[in-house]
Design a protein around this motif. Structure first.
Motif, mmCIF file in Angstrom:
data_model
loop_
_atom_site.group_PDB
_atom_site.id
_atom_site.type_symbol
_atom_site.label_atom_id
_atom_site.label_comp_id
_atom_site.label_asym_id
_atom_site.label_seq_id
_atom_site.Cartn_x
_atom_site.Cartn_y
_atom_site.Cartn_z
ATOM 1 N N LYS A 1 12.275 3.788 6.191
ATOM 2 C CA LYS A 1 12.109 3.340 7.750
ATOM 3 C C LYS A 1 11.674 4.412 8.447
ATOM 4 O O LYS A 1 11.016 4.221 9.408
ATOM 5 C CB LYS A 1 13.543 2.192 8.005
ATOM 6 N N ASP A 2 12.340 5.458 8.322
ATOM 7 C CA ASP A 2 12.276 6.627 9.341
ATOM 8 C C ASP A 2 10.743 7.246 8.932
ATOM 9 O O ASP A 2 10.074 7.566 9.917
ATOM 10 C CB ASP A 2 13.354 7.551 9.199
ATOM 11 N N ILE A 3 10.495 7.203 7.792
ATOM 12 C CA ILE A 3 9.175 7.818 7.692
ATOM 13 C C ILE A 3 8.005 6.916 8.010
ATOM 14 O O ILE A 3 7.043 7.481 8.754
ATOM 15 C CB ILE A 3 9.125 7.904 5.951
ATOM 16 N N ARG A 4 8.184 5.721 7.796
ATOM 17 C CA ARG A 4 6.873 4.765 8.009
ATOM 18 C C ARG A 4 6.862 4.569 9.782
ATOM 19 O O ARG A 4 6.074 4.490 10.692
ATOM 20 C CB ARG A 4 6.959 3.564 7.455
ATOM 21 N N GLY A 5 8.177 5.071 10.217
ATOM 22 C CA GLY A 5 8.156 4.840 11.870
ATOM 23 C C GLY A 5 7.869 6.358 12.323
ATOM 24 O O GLY A 5 7.877 6.280 13.660
ATOM 25 N N GLY B 1 5.077 -6.456 4.307
ATOM 26 C CA GLY B 1 4.865 -4.884 4.934
ATOM 27 C C GLY B 1 5.158 -4.073 3.796
ATOM 28 O O GLY B 1 5.145 -4.501 2.711
ATOM 29 N N ASP B 2 4.790 -2.703 4.394
ATOM 30 C CA ASP B 2 4.743 -1.779 3.263
ATOM 31 C C ASP B 2 5.864 -0.651 3.540
ATOM 32 O O ASP B 2 6.204 -0.531 4.703
ATOM 33 C CB ASP B 2 3.775 -0.837 3.565
ATOM 34 N N LEU B 3 6.961 -0.606 2.690
ATOM 35 C CA LEU B 3 7.986 0.588 2.746
ATOM 36 C C LEU B 3 7.583 1.797 3.389
ATOM 37 O O LEU B 3 8.408 2.476 3.836
ATOM 38 C CB LEU B 3 8.793 0.401 1.398
ATOM 39 N N THR B 4 6.434 2.331 2.973
ATOM 40 C CA THR B 4 6.089 3.824 3.011
ATOM 41 C C THR B 4 5.025 3.835 4.199
ATOM 42 O O THR B 4 4.950 5.035 4.815
ATOM 43 C CB THR B 4 5.175 4.128 2.027
ATOM 44 N N GLY B 5 4.739 2.796 4.965
ATOM 45 C CA GLY B 5 3.741 2.735 6.099
ATOM 46 C C GLY B 5 2.379 3.634 5.645
ATOM 47 O O GLY B 5 1.786 4.431 6.466
ATOM 48 N N GLY B 6 2.286 3.501 4.518
ATOM 49 C CA GLY B 6 1.032 4.124 4.019
ATOM 50 C C GLY B 6 1.217 5.676 3.505
ATOM 51 O O GLY B 6 0.422 6.197 2.971
ATOM 52 N N LYS B 7 2.440 6.009 3.469
ATOM 53 C CA LYS B 7 2.507 7.481 3.001
ATOM 54 C C LYS B 7 2.691 7.570 1.678
ATOM 55 O O LYS B 7 3.107 6.855 0.864
ATOM 56 C CB LYS B 7 3.758 7.935 3.847
ATOM 57 N N PHE B 8 2.520 8.969 1.335
ATOM 58 C CA PHE B 8 2.765 9.386 -0.031
ATOM 59 C C PHE B 8 4.182 9.706 -0.351
ATOM 60 O O PHE B 8 4.593 10.817 0.078
ATOM 61 C CB PHE B 8 1.643 10.484 -0.621
ATOM 62 N N VAL B 9 4.986 8.904 -0.869
ATOM 63 C CA VAL B 9 6.328 9.028 -1.316
ATOM 64 C C VAL B 9 6.585 9.081 -2.779
ATOM 65 O O VAL B 9 6.280 8.278 -3.335
ATOM 66 C CB VAL B 9 7.286 8.135 -0.584
ATOM 67 N N ALA B 10 7.346 10.242 -3.276
ATOM 68 C CA ALA B 10 7.672 10.320 -4.685
ATOM 69 C C ALA B 10 9.240 10.480 -4.850
ATOM 70 O O ALA B 10 9.755 10.460 -3.616
ATOM 71 C CB ALA B 10 7.001 11.443 -5.306
ATOM 72 N N GLY B 11 9.679 10.415 -5.641
ATOM 73 C CA GLY B 11 10.979 10.617 -6.052
ATOM 74 C C GLY B 11 11.736 10.348 -7.389
ATOM 75 O O GLY B 11 10.851 10.260 -8.218
ATOM 76 N N THR B 12 12.913 10.518 -7.746
ATOM 77 C CA THR B 12 13.532 10.375 -8.772
ATOM 78 C C THR B 12 15.015 9.785 -8.846
ATOM 79 O O THR B 12 15.417 9.836 -7.375
ATOM 80 C CB THR B 12 13.651 11.735 -9.633
ATOM 81 N N GLY B 13 15.657 9.774 -9.726
ATOM 82 C CA GLY B 13 17.118 9.315 -9.580
ATOM 83 C C GLY B 13 17.456 8.130 -10.489
ATOM 84 O O GLY B 13 16.674 7.112 -10.645
ATOM 85 N N THR B 14 18.462 8.154 -11.170
ATOM 86 C CA THR B 14 18.952 6.931 -11.902
ATOM 87 C C THR B 14 19.648 6.228 -10.984
ATOM 88 O O THR B 14 19.722 6.458 -9.593
ATOM 89 C CB THR B 14 20.288 7.529 -12.888
ATOM 90 N N ASP C 1 0.921 -1.376 -0.020
ATOM 91 C CA ASP C 1 -0.072 -0.143 0.034
ATOM 92 C C ASP C 1 0.935 1.335 0.091
ATOM 93 O O ASP C 1 2.201 1.060 0.173
ATOM 94 C CB ASP C 1 -0.782 0.071 1.245
ATOM 95 N N GLY C 2 0.289 2.447 -0.206
ATOM 96 C CA GLY C 2 0.820 3.687 -0.134
ATOM 97 C C GLY C 2 1.236 4.045 -1.603
ATOM 98 O O GLY C 2 1.072 3.389 -2.410
ATOM 99 N N HIS C 3 2.446 4.974 -1.630
ATOM 100 C CA HIS C 3 2.791 5.647 -2.826
ATOM 101 C C HIS C 3 4.250 5.520 -2.885
ATOM 102 O O HIS C 3 5.021 6.031 -1.981
ATOM 103 C CB HIS C 3 2.184 6.847 -3.128
ATOM 104 N N LEU C 4 4.796 5.071 -3.937
ATOM 105 C CA LEU C 4 6.094 5.064 -4.353
ATOM 106 C C LEU C 4 6.345 5.490 -5.738
ATOM 107 O O LEU C 4 6.303 4.712 -6.952
ATOM 108 C CB LEU C 4 7.010 3.779 -4.246
ATOM 109 N N ASN C 5 5.972 6.897 -5.881
ATOM 110 C CA ASN C 5 5.822 7.544 -7.259
ATOM 111 C C ASN C 5 7.114 7.986 -7.910
ATOM 112 O O ASN C 5 7.635 8.589 -7.556
ATOM 113 C CB ASN C 5 4.751 9.016 -7.191
ATOM 114 N N ILE D 1 10.144 -2.685 -6.747
ATOM 115 C CA ILE D 1 10.359 -4.105 -6.705
ATOM 116 C C ILE D 1 10.528 -4.776 -5.311
ATOM 117 O O ILE D 1 10.201 -5.582 -4.946
ATOM 118 C CB ILE D 1 11.526 -4.267 -7.865
ATOM 119 N N TYR D 2 11.440 -3.938 -4.572
ATOM 120 C CA TYR D 2 11.681 -4.253 -3.402
ATOM 121 C C TYR D 2 10.434 -4.634 -2.295
ATOM 122 O O TYR D 2 10.351 -5.471 -1.626
ATOM 123 C CB TYR D 2 12.842 -3.254 -2.668
ATOM 124 N N ASP D 3 9.594 -3.515 -2.518
ATOM 125 C CA ASP D 3 8.547 -3.527 -1.478
ATOM 126 C C ASP D 3 7.595 -4.678 -1.959
ATOM 127 O O ASP D 3 7.019 -5.542 -1.054
ATOM 128 C CB ASP D 3 7.673 -2.183 -1.977
#
Length: 365
Positions: free
Chosen positions: A348-352, A273-286, A61-65, A266-268
């Motif tokens: 981990k810090d975000i979901r905690g 469990g959920d990497l984001t803890g249900g939070k909306f996380v976005a990002g970028t990067g090669t 669940d959550g977002h990894l946009n 992929i890792y999630d």
């Protein structure tokens, strides 16, 4: 005609002339603006973005946009009025045309290059995620592309596995250029390769390819902007065999900047469990095969696009931090990352709820 009336008429005519000039005169600039953001954990156009088979997966669940940038086409000719409007707008950025399309690159050439980079970023995202999970991945160096009318054309082919150059084993793509440039232009270099067809057949049979052949190629002189050196006219890359199927279904996107977010998605899906803890996380990067996160272009547009969709946190390549922090959208926390490990630690810090521990971007980096 009274002097005041004549002055007003002349001023009006001059203003009209300036406006006409602004509309008619092209300027050498292009525009960047926020593009779509896509949740790597969700669906896009009716099907899951990440499709994994042959291995146990878990609901996420959550977002990894992942985030994108829209740019004007190579043949678009911006006028002065459009450029000024873009400079004043908060949600767009005006850049020199050559920044997006260097050396007169056409729209078709740019699209092809972006498609190749996007494909490579997907492969590296898979490798980085599986390595982080301790899942072994077989890798080897291949001929990625062959330049038309180069010495290698017809001698080497895309997909050929490069085992050695002049008898020296090749372990990574950069080894190929180093070994070729030891020669002077006009000298022969010998590639030991597994032909692409042989490699494909071996993979299909789940066996190791053993049939190799030596290919001698006479080097030529480079003609790019760098120092003159011996070349054969290929680019080397890496291919992989994965222990199970991972497909990324996302059309109409190019470039390498979604690598980090694909790897995290992929890792999630491969961990409970959920990497984001249900939070909306976005990002970028090669991302490369070892999980190192690299900088991207258009960071300011990506943060704007992410926040407009509801993102609370934005995973930001360390080298983009200073630029992103200069104009951070209200309500968005920029988190500095250098590796996939950094990103996982931040999540981990975000979901905690331990947001004070997050490595945040500043205008100094």
């Amino acid at each position: 005609m009274p002097r005041r009336t004549a002055t007003m008429l002349a001023s009006t005519l001059m203003l009209i002339a300036l406006l006409c000039a602004g509309v008619l005169i092209p300027v050498p600039f292009s525009e960047m603006s926020p593009g779509p953001t896509v949740n790597t954990l969700g669906d896009h156009d009716g099907e899951p973005v990440l499709q994994i088979s042959g291995h146990k997966t878990y609901p996420a669940d959550g977002h990894l946009n992942m985030t994108t940038v829209r740019v004007t086409s190579a043949d678009f000719r911006m006028n002065l009025v459009e450029a000024v409007y873009g400079w004043l707008a908060h949600d767009s950025k005006i850049v020199p045309h050559d920044t997006l399309y260097p050396d007169g690159k056409t729209e078709e050439q740019s699209s092809q290059e972006n498609a190749e980079e996007f494909s490579q970023s997907q492969e590296s995202a898979k490798v980085a995620a599986l390595k982080e999970l301790g899942v072994p991945v077989k890798s080897w160096v291949i001929v990625s592309t062959v330049v038309k009318d180069s010495p290698a054309e017809g001698r080497l082919h895309a997909g050929d596995v490069i085992k050695a150059v002049d008898g020296t084993a090749v372990k990574q793509p950069s080894d190929v250029a180093k070994l070729v440039t030891r020669h002077k232009a006009g000298q022969k270099v010998v590639f030991t390769v597994v032909p692409a067809k042989e490699q494909a057949a071996a993979e299909k049979a789940n066996k190791a390819a053993t049939k190799t052949q030596d290919v001698a190629i006479t080097t030529a002189t480079s003609h790019d902007t760098g120092a003159k050196r011996a070349i054969v006219g290929i680019s080397a890359g890496t291919d992989h065999t994965f222990p199970f199927s991972i497909d990324i279904k996302l059309a109409d996107v190019g470039g390498p900047s979604a690598g980090l977010m694909f790897a995290l998605g992929i890792y999630d899906k491969l961990t409970p469990g959920d990497l984001t803890g249900g939070k909306f996380v976005a990002g970028t990067g090669t991302i490369d095969d070892n999980g190192t996160v690299g900088p991207i272009g258009g960071i300011e547009m990506k943060t704007v696009g992410a926040r407009s969709k509801g993102a609370q946190y934005f995973l930001t390549p360390a080298e983009n931090c200073a630029a992103a922090a200069k104009d951070t959208p209200s309500g968005l926390t920029l988190v500095k990352v250098r590796t996939i490990g950094d990103a996982l630690g931040a999540l981990k810090d975000i979901r905690g709820g331990n947001t004070a521990a997050l490595p945040k971007c500043t205008t100094k980096g």
